[in-house]
Design an enzyme around this catalytic site. Structure first.
Site, PDB file in Angstrom:
ATOM      1  N   CYS A  75       0.839  -1.205   0.000  1.00 12.52           N
ATOM      2  CA  CYS A  75       0.000   0.000   0.000  1.00 12.52           C
ATOM      3  C   CYS A  75       0.870   1.248   0.000  1.00 12.52           C
ATOM      4  O   CYS A  75       2.012   1.229   0.467  1.00 12.52           O
ATOM      5  CB  CYS A  75      -0.898   0.055   1.234  1.00 12.52           C
ATOM      6  SG  CYS A  75      -2.023  -1.333   1.433  1.00 12.52           S
ATOM      7  N   ASP A  76       0.305   2.328  -0.498  1.00  9.13           N
ATOM      8  CA  ASP A  76       0.946   3.626  -0.369  1.00  9.13           C
ATOM      9  C   ASP A  76      -0.134   4.700  -0.353  1.00  9.13           C
ATOM     10  O   ASP A  76      -1.064   4.657  -1.168  1.00  9.13           O
ATOM     11  CB  ASP A  76       1.914   3.900  -1.513  1.00  9.13           C
ATOM     12  CG  ASP A  76       2.763   5.124  -1.223  1.00  9.13           C
ATOM     13  OD1 ASP A  76       3.821   4.966  -0.582  1.00  9.13           O
ATOM     14  OD2 ASP A  76       2.364   6.245  -1.604  1.00  9.13           O
TER      15      ASP A  76
END
Length: 208
Positions: free
Chosen positions: A75-76
């Site tokens: 994720c980011d």
């Protein structure tokens, strides 16, 4: 099936644990600034998905031999505010400037997600997408803002705020998925798991 979270974020880990999973944590090592610089014309969603994919791919290549049939999540998160896409402020001064601009305004928290399923140590299936949640910020007083900055919390989180910590006092409301603001959208991850033929409820049972 082993679930691996390719992130150092304690908030993401806490979300997954509270939702019935107990992932192995493997922190990615990528040049985020360099990756963003390589796609200057990409949309906000494309940028966060690109970063998420790079992170989880780097972890997959590192652990594939040891965990050949793992399911990995990367994720980011970044905040779009007033036409600018921003990540972690990195310093108290930058966080203060960010909050003075955001106070009383509205932004969009983008989180890119990438799910990889390994087979015999190699990447076999990939599913990726971004989730977006609108965030309405409060207008903290100078004393409140300085007290918040003094905690150190806003310095190393996307957008200089949290929804699961002290920052929640200064968020008037959201429109969309709250888990996305914390850093990992559970509804989206469930759909991405399904895209690689994994049912999240099976992972619940295996996690006990």
């Amino acid at each position: 099936m082993l679930v691996v979270l390719a992130s150092a974020s304690p908030a993401r880990l806490a979300v997954l644990r509270s939702a019935g999973l107990d992932p192995l944590v493997e922190v990615a090592d990528v040049d985020e600034e360099g990756l963003l610089a390589s796609i200057p014309d990409a949309s906000a969603a494309e940028k966060v998905v690109h970063l998420a994919g790079a992170k989880v791919t780097s972890v997959a290549r590192r652990i594939g031999a040891q965990h050949p049939d793992a399911l990995l999540i990367g994720c980011d998160s970044m905040l779009m505010f007033d036409g600018e896409l921003v990540g972690k402020p990195g310093s108290v001064a930058a966080a203060r400037k960010r909050w003075r601009a955001m106070a009383g305004g509205t932004g969009e928290l983008y989180t890119g997600h990438c799910v990889l399923r390994l087979a015999d140590g190699e990447i076999d299936r990939v599913a990726e997408a971004a989730a977006v949640t609108t965030v309405r910020f409060a207008d903290p007083s100078e004393a409140e803002l300085e007290a918040y900055l003094a905690t150190g919390e806003p310095v190393n989180v996307a957008g200089a705020f949290t929804l699961d910590g002290r920052g929640a006092w200064f968020v008037d409301g959201i429109d969309g998925d709250p888990s996305n603001v914390i850093g990992i959208s559970l509804p989206l991850v469930r759909r991405l798991f399904a895209s690689v033929d994994v049912h999240v409820t099976d992972l619940w049972r295996r996690a006990g």
